[in-house]
Enzyme design. Sequence first.
Site, PDB file in Angstrom:
ATOM      1  CB  SER A  25     -59.861  20.241 -38.552  1.00  0.00           C
ATOM      2  OG  SER A  25     -60.961  20.587 -37.762  1.00  0.00           O
ATOM      3  CE1 TYR A 189     -63.329  31.763 -29.425  1.00  0.00           C
ATOM      4  CE2 TYR A 189     -63.544  29.793 -30.774  1.00  0.00           C
ATOM      5  CZ  TYR A 189     -62.792  30.609 -29.941  1.00  0.00           C
ATOM      6  OH  TYR A 189     -61.502  30.254 -29.624  1.00  0.00           O
ATOM      7  CG  LEU A 310     -57.411  13.206 -29.905  1.00  0.00           C
ATOM      8  CD1 LEU A 310     -57.511  12.701 -28.463  1.00  0.00           C
ATOM      9  CD2 LEU A 310     -55.944  13.299 -30.313  1.00  0.00           C
ATOM     10  N   GLY A 332     -57.038  17.518 -37.611  1.00  0.00           N
ATOM     11  CA  GLY A 332     -56.369  18.765 -37.271  1.00  0.00           C
ATOM     12  C   GLY A 332     -54.898  18.548 -37.005  1.00  0.00           C
TER      13      GLY A 332
HETATM   14  C1  LIG Z   1     -53.678  25.274 -33.486  1.00  0.00           C
HETATM   15  C2  LIG Z   1     -55.161  24.999 -33.517  1.00  0.00           C
HETATM   16  C3  LIG Z   1     -56.019  25.978 -34.032  1.00  0.00           C
HETATM   17  C4  LIG Z   1     -57.401  25.734 -34.086  1.00  0.00           C
HETATM   18  N1  LIG Z   1     -58.216  26.684 -34.668  1.00  0.00           N
HETATM   19  C5  LIG Z   1     -59.513  26.399 -34.877  1.00  0.00           C
HETATM   20  C6  LIG Z   1     -60.330  27.266 -35.655  1.00  0.00           C
HETATM   21  O1  LIG Z   1     -59.873  28.264 -36.226  1.00  0.00           O
HETATM   22  N2  LIG Z   1     -61.645  26.928 -35.781  1.00  0.00           N
HETATM   23  C7  LIG Z   1     -62.172  25.801 -35.209  1.00  0.00           C
HETATM   24  O2  LIG Z   1     -63.357  25.549 -35.330  1.00  0.00           O
HETATM   25  N3  LIG Z   1     -61.401  24.943 -34.520  1.00  0.00           N
HETATM   26  C8  LIG Z   1     -60.092  25.204 -34.375  1.00  0.00           C
HETATM   27  N4  LIG Z   1     -59.295  24.272 -33.754  1.00  0.00           N
HETATM   28  C9  LIG Z   1     -59.850  22.950 -33.432  1.00  0.00           C
HETATM   29  C10 LIG Z   1     -59.557  21.967 -34.576  1.00  0.00           C
HETATM   30  O3  LIG Z   1     -60.242  22.329 -35.757  1.00  0.00           O
HETATM   31  C11 LIG Z   1     -59.987  20.538 -34.200  1.00  0.00           C
HETATM   32  O4  LIG Z   1     -61.375  20.524 -33.999  1.00  0.00           O
HETATM   33  C12 LIG Z   1     -59.273  20.029 -32.952  1.00  0.00           C
HETATM   34  O5  LIG Z   1     -57.875  20.303 -33.022  1.00  0.00           O
HETATM   35  C13 LIG Z   1     -59.493  18.520 -32.734  1.00  0.00           C
HETATM   36  O6  LIG Z   1     -59.054  17.789 -33.847  1.00  0.00           O
HETATM   37  P1  LIG Z   1     -57.603  17.019 -33.850  1.00  0.00           P
HETATM   38  O7  LIG Z   1     -57.581  16.108 -32.654  1.00  0.00           O
HETATM   39  O8  LIG Z   1     -57.590  16.274 -35.151  1.00  0.00           O
HETATM   40  O9  LIG Z   1     -56.547  18.083 -33.764  1.00  0.00           O
HETATM   41  C14 LIG Z   1     -57.930  24.518 -33.634  1.00  0.00           C
HETATM   42  C15 LIG Z   1     -57.060  23.553 -33.101  1.00  0.00           C
HETATM   43  C16 LIG Z   1     -55.696  23.772 -33.067  1.00  0.00           C
HETATM   44  C17 LIG Z   1     -54.786  22.692 -32.549  1.00  0.00           C
END
Ligand SMILES: Cc1cc2nc3c(=O)[nH]c(=O)nc-3n(C[C@H](O)[C@H](O)[C@H](O)COP(=O)(O)O)c2cc1C
Length: 390
Positions: A25, A189, A310, A332
């Site tokens: 992600s 955004y 998640l 992510g």
């Molecule tokens: C450190 C960090 C940076 C993130 N930056 C972005 C980003 O640049 N663009 C975006 O759409 N989402 C961003 N997210 C959201 C992630 O892409 C993802 O949707 C979110 O962390 C949930 O997924 P996960 O539970 O697998 O971490 C970010 C999340 C984290 C933790």
Amino acid sequence: MTRRPLLFQPLALRGVTLRNRIVLSPMLTYAAERGHVTDWHLMHLGKFAAGGTGLVFMESTKVDPRGCTTPRDPGLWKDEFVAPLERITRFVRGHGAAVGIQLGHSGRKARNSVPWEGRAPLAHHPGLEDGEEWELVAPSAIAASAAASVPRALTVPEIQDMVAAWGAAAGRAHRAGFDVLEVHGAHGYLLHQFLSPAANRRDDAYGGSAEKRRRFAVEVVEEVRRHWPAKKPLFFRVSAVDEEGGSIADTVALARALRERGVDVIDCSTGGMTPRSIVDPADRPGYGYQVPHAARVRAEAGIATMAVGLIVHADQAEAILQEGKADLVAIGREMLHNPNWPLDAAQKLGVEDAFADLPAAYGYWLEKRHRAGFGGRPSTWQAGIGPAAS
Ligand SMILES: Cc1cc2nc3c(=O)[nH]c(=O)nc-3n(C[C@H](O)[C@H](O)[C@H](O)COP(=O)(O)O)c2cc1C
């Protein structure tokens, strides 16, 4: 022979074939210098390719310096950013992964300190281009939070310039060698600000009815498609629901409009319109909490979806695909924890050639060790690296 899990079956999108359905992600790492990527980005993205990921997404990369969330965001608003990005795309693709880039603009949510310095709105900061002021711009002069500055509402000619900036950045992304492009339309955004009546109070062609609020996103996608080759897939990230009444019905309508304009995959996230979470604070978000939105959009808008949020376990990811809830799973934070997640998932799901997607310098030895009867499970799960318990 056992059937290959869906997670590890290739997926063709236009002219690009992903080796599996596991996606890193997009995640900001706040390591750019005045918009320029550094060796950090090569190391960071490269290790996910080496871990077996199908599609590695570069973090939200800004089309306009005013759109940076922090002074450490990467940019694509000028040609000189192309060559260093090309070094990254060559490296990632050289390790068998497709490489994607997310383009973004933070609008009224721009100009903050980095998370580990509090991610606080900055009242002032010099622009990222010499001699420029860093001005917050948005559809309407409404602040993102009590702590944030009030943005200036964009004029119609400025909106048209902004649309052109998205197209120009998409052209640069193509020249830098990216295989997949994602338009960031989520998390409060700029595109999401235009979509939401909470941030968009315009009474011209870009505000008012739901269709007029969609117009900016639609024009951005049309312009991006003009600069992004027909053989390359285009993704769009939505906040499928948000804290200000943004509903799944709105998202399905948006997804249909975008599908007609050449979007191939809707990436289904949620929230971000206000500092409030859409998840009840008493209630921690559960595993796969956004997956139902990906399933609804897929079923009702007739478009491929990517599920995110998640998704942690191999069986969980496989079930999302098997149940037809999404076509891709994006991971992510769990991949930050374990960049070899695809390797571990392949072993968990019984993929016979689990080591095949690793660089030979790793895969050759790990496969040999595996054949010698030593465990497929991460060593941290056991008392050592003895044979796997059955
Ligand atoms: C450190 C960090 C940076 C993130 N930056 C972005 C980003 O640049 N663009 C975006 O759409 N989402 C961003 N997210 C959201 C992630 O892409 C993802 O949707 C979110 O962390 C949930 O997924 P996960 O539970 O697998 O971490 C970010 C999340 C984290 C933790």
